[in-house]
Design an enzyme around this catalytic site. Structure first.
Site, PDB file in Angstrom:
ATOM      1  CG  ASP A   5      -1.603   3.998 -23.521  1.00 41.22           C
ATOM      2  OD1 ASP A   5      -0.854   3.163 -24.060  1.00 41.22           O
ATOM      3  OD2 ASP A   5      -2.712   4.308 -23.999  1.00 41.22           O
ATOM      4  CB  SER A   6       0.745   5.457 -27.102  1.00 38.37           C
ATOM      5  OG  SER A   6      -0.467   4.722 -27.206  1.00 38.37           O
ATOM      6  CB  CYS A  68       1.662   1.566 -23.626  1.00 40.02           C
ATOM      7  SG  CYS A  68       1.887   1.654 -25.409  1.00 40.02           S
ATOM      8  CD  GLU A 146      -5.466   8.201 -28.203  1.00 34.09           C
ATOM      9  OE1 GLU A 146      -5.258   9.416 -28.100  1.00 34.09           O
ATOM     10  OE2 GLU A 146      -5.270   7.407 -27.267  1.00 34.09           O
ATOM     11  CB  CYS A 178      -3.675  -2.795 -27.986  1.00 29.30           C
ATOM     12  SG  CYS A 178      -3.803  -0.991 -28.100  1.00 29.30           S
ATOM     13  CG  HIS A 180      -5.826   2.671 -27.186  1.00 30.73           C
ATOM     14  ND1 HIS A 180      -4.506   2.680 -26.770  1.00 30.73           N
ATOM     15  CD2 HIS A 180      -6.145   3.973 -27.442  1.00 30.73           C
ATOM     16  CE1 HIS A 180      -4.054   3.939 -26.777  1.00 30.73           C
ATOM     17  NE2 HIS A 180      -5.028   4.741 -27.178  1.00 30.73           N
TER      18      HIS A 180
END
Ligand code: DGL
Length: 277
Positions: A5-6, A68, A146, A178, A180
């Site tokens: 993932d990013s 992602c 994050e 997403c 996240h």
């Protein structure tokens, strides 16, 4: 199996994979040093995705999961052309949302890059032509996750700003487009209440991965051994449970390593990803 993932959001997908396929060895790469991908050019996301996938292939993985949505939208086609192992990508859950929605109005929360992608447009045309799909870009949310600011007032404010207009327009289903965002579920539920359907993609992706492994005869154990292994796994303590997973992050910043540990809810070691070119 390689999962990337990013940043740290893909852990929401990794968790489902680990639960469904507990006997598989997994390697996770979070590219926090270069997140969010949503703010990058298409080429940048494609190049980073390719470099990480090449790294995972060098580690001997037998399949790659692009955990992602943004990287899937930009890079999955290229990765499928260049990798000689199966590549599984993510899709915002438009199809199940269209089946579930009673009001016919569906909200999608995602990064700007995913919202603008042809992939989302294609899914909407294919599965939700007769529905109203309200696509909402959510700048800043990836950064909040994050930074592990899951219930920070700023995060709540952003969520309110993004979700309330969708509810006011009658959305009864909300897609988390997403990886996240599932970590923000408690904060999201505070805004939506419990009557709204919230759809994420972790579990369906894990199931798709299992199907692909079966089709390619790649699953780690044969059927008759599974019961024993499940029993064995259940007996292991939580620390040992994560021992079949290697975690990497491209950033050496302890903040991301700490956030990964908190999100995983188990003690884990995180290695710094070697510089990839
Ligand atoms: N987890 C990524 C996704 O699913 C976040 C993308 C980003 O870094 O902008 O799209």
């Amino acid at each position: 199996m390689g999962v990337f993932d990013s940043g740290i959001g893909g852990l929401s997908v990794l968790k489902e994979i680990h639960q469904l396929l507990p006997h598989e060895k997994l390697i996770y790469v979070g590219d926090s040093a270069h997140a969010p991908y949503g703010d990058r050019t298409e080429k940048y996301v494609r190049d980073r995705s390719q470099a990480i996938a090449d790294f995972l292939l060098d580690q001997g993985v037998k399949a790659i999961v692009v955990a992602c949505n943004t990287a899937t939208a930009e890079a999955a086609t290229q990765l499928r052309e260049t990798m000689d192992v199966p590549v599984i990508g993510l899709e915002p859950a438009i199809k199940p949302a269209a089946q579930l929605s009673k009001s016919g109005i569906i909200g999608v929360l995602a990064t700007q890059r995913t919202i603008d992608s042809e992939r989302l447009l294609g899914l909407t045309e294919r599965y939700a032509k007769d529905k109203k799909v309200l696509a909402q870009a959510c700048p800043g949310l990836v950064e909040q996750v994050e930074a592990y600011k899951l219930d920070h007032p700023d995060t709540q404010k952003m969520l309110n700003q993004y979700i309330s207009p969708l509810l006011e327009q009658g959305a009864d289903s909300l897609i988390l487009g997403c990886t996240h965002y599932p970590f923000l579920l408690p904060a999201i539920r505070e805004i939506t209440g419990n009557d709204i359907q919230i759809l994420e993609t972790g579990r369906p992706v894990a199931e798709q991965l299992k199907r692909v492994l079966n089709q390619n005869n790649l699953e780690a154990v044969i059927q008759s051994q599974k019961k024993m292994i499940i029993k064995y796994q259940a007996e292991k303590n939580s620390e040992q449970n994560s021992s079949s997973i290697t975690f990497y992050n491209s950033s050496s910043d302890i903040q991301y390593h700490q956030a990964m540990k908190w999100l995983w809810h188990e003690p884990i070691n995180i290695k710094v990803l070697p510089i990839l070119t």
